[in-house]
Write a protein that holds these residues in place. Structure first.
Motif, short mmCIF file in Angstrom:
data_model
loop_
_atom_site.label_atom_id
_atom_site.label_comp_id
_atom_site.label_asym_id
_atom_site.label_seq_id
_atom_site.Cartn_x
_atom_site.Cartn_y
_atom_site.Cartn_z
N VAL A 13 -12.07 -6.89 -5.05
CA VAL A 13 -12.00 -8.10 -4.25
C VAL A 13 -10.66 -8.09 -3.52
N PHE A 14 -10.71 -8.30 -2.22
CA PHE A 14 -9.51 -8.35 -1.38
C PHE A 14 -9.45 -9.68 -0.64
N THR A 15 -8.22 -10.16 -0.41
CA THR A 15 -8.00 -11.28 0.49
C THR A 15 -6.99 -10.84 1.54
N THR A 16 -7.04 -11.49 2.69
CA THR A 16 -6.11 -11.14 3.75
C THR A 16 -4.69 -11.52 3.36
N SER A 17 -3.74 -10.74 3.86
CA SER A 17 -2.31 -10.99 3.63
C SER A 17 -1.53 -10.37 4.77
N SER A 18 -0.85 -11.19 5.53
CA SER A 18 -0.11 -10.68 6.69
C SER A 18 1.07 -9.80 6.27
N SER A 19 1.53 -9.90 5.03
CA SER A 19 2.68 -9.11 4.60
C SER A 19 2.28 -7.77 3.97
N ALA A 20 1.00 -7.54 3.73
CA ALA A 20 0.55 -6.29 3.10
C ALA A 20 0.40 -5.20 4.16
N PRO A 21 0.63 -3.93 3.78
CA PRO A 21 0.58 -2.83 4.75
C PRO A 21 -0.72 -2.74 5.56
N ASN A 22 -1.85 -2.96 4.92
CA ASN A 22 -3.14 -2.90 5.63
C ASN A 22 -3.73 -4.28 5.88
N GLY A 23 -2.94 -5.33 5.64
CA GLY A 23 -3.39 -6.68 5.93
C GLY A 23 -4.24 -7.32 4.84
N VAL A 24 -4.36 -6.64 3.68
CA VAL A 24 -5.13 -7.19 2.55
C VAL A 24 -4.40 -6.92 1.24
N GLN A 25 -4.67 -7.78 0.26
CA GLN A 25 -4.16 -7.60 -1.10
C GLN A 25 -5.32 -7.49 -2.07
N TRP A 26 -5.11 -6.72 -3.13
CA TRP A 26 -6.08 -6.59 -4.21
C TRP A 26 -6.02 -7.87 -5.05
N ARG A 27 -7.19 -8.45 -5.37
CA ARG A 27 -7.26 -9.65 -6.21
C ARG A 27 -8.00 -9.42 -7.52
N HIS A 28 -8.96 -8.49 -7.47
CA HIS A 28 -9.72 -8.17 -8.68
C HIS A 28 -10.27 -6.75 -8.51
N LEU A 29 -10.28 -5.99 -9.60
CA LEU A 29 -10.81 -4.64 -9.60
C LEU A 29 -11.61 -4.45 -10.87
N HIS A 30 -12.82 -3.91 -10.73
CA HIS A 30 -13.66 -3.62 -11.89
C HIS A 30 -14.12 -2.18 -11.76
N GLU A 31 -13.81 -1.37 -12.78
CA GLU A 31 -14.18 0.04 -12.78
C GLU A 31 -15.13 0.32 -13.95
N THR A 32 -16.16 1.14 -13.71
CA THR A 32 -17.13 1.52 -14.72
C THR A 32 -17.30 3.04 -14.68
N TRP A 33 -17.27 3.68 -15.84
CA TRP A 33 -17.45 5.13 -15.88
C TRP A 33 -18.81 5.55 -15.34
N LEU A 34 -18.82 6.50 -14.44
CA LEU A 34 -20.02 7.22 -14.05
C LEU A 34 -20.02 8.59 -14.73
N GLN A 35 -18.82 9.16 -14.84
CA GLN A 35 -18.59 10.43 -15.52
C GLN A 35 -17.27 10.33 -16.25
N VAL A 36 -17.34 10.30 -17.57
CA VAL A 36 -16.13 10.21 -18.39
C VAL A 36 -15.45 11.58 -18.37
N PRO A 37 -14.11 11.63 -18.36
CA PRO A 37 -13.43 12.92 -18.35
C PRO A 37 -13.88 13.79 -19.55
N GLU A 38 -14.12 15.06 -19.28
CA GLU A 38 -14.50 15.97 -20.36
C GLU A 38 -13.33 16.11 -21.33
N HIS A 39 -13.63 16.41 -22.55
CA HIS A 39 -12.55 16.57 -23.56
C HIS A 39 -12.17 18.00 -23.72
#
Length: 140
Positions: free
Chosen positions: A114-140
């Protein structure tokens, strides 16, 4: 759908993962400005890591800061399949797949951010929420 906001968020996803590679690879870490990372992590940021841990902004920043120069030159990240999700006003959800190669081991994770606009951020947006789910877990 605001194509401009999606373009800004997409650029931010790609740029931030370039930052991670530079920050984590020992040979490049001295040339990286950590302030760039802090500037795009919005106040109130939450992250759900692929293993299910819920992290607040301070925990995310501390983890990244302490991981500086912990990888060799073989570490790589690629971003694939960036797609817009829900959007309203100055807020957008973007979906993407992050593929990593570290020490010869490969992993992939589906992410939604989730991003919101921010005039001070390099690309004009800031990260507000991130959700990551494994598709491929690193091999051991």
């Amino acid at each position: 759908m605001d194509d401009r906001l999606f373009s800004q968020a997409s650029a931010e996803i790609i740029d931030l993962h370039r930052f991670f590679v530079d920050w984590f690879v020992a040979a490049r870490a001295d040339k990286v400005d950590f302030g760039r990372f802090e500037a795009v992590m919005g106040e109130g940021l939450t992250m759900i890591a692929p293993g299910g841990q819920v992290l607040d902004r301070d925990a995310v920043i501390d983890h990244v800061r302490s991981s500086r120069a912990t990888c060799d030159d073989g570490f790589a990240i690629s971003i694939e399949d960036i797609k817009p999700g829900w959007q309203d006003g100055d807020t957008i959800v973007v979906l993407y797949v992050e593929a990593q190669s570290r020490d010869g081991k490969h992993s992939r994770r589906q992410s939604s951010a989730v991003f919101t606009t921010s005039s001070s951020a390099p690309n004009g947006v800031q990260w507000r929420h991130l959700h990551e789910t494994w598709l491929q877990v690193p091999e051991h």
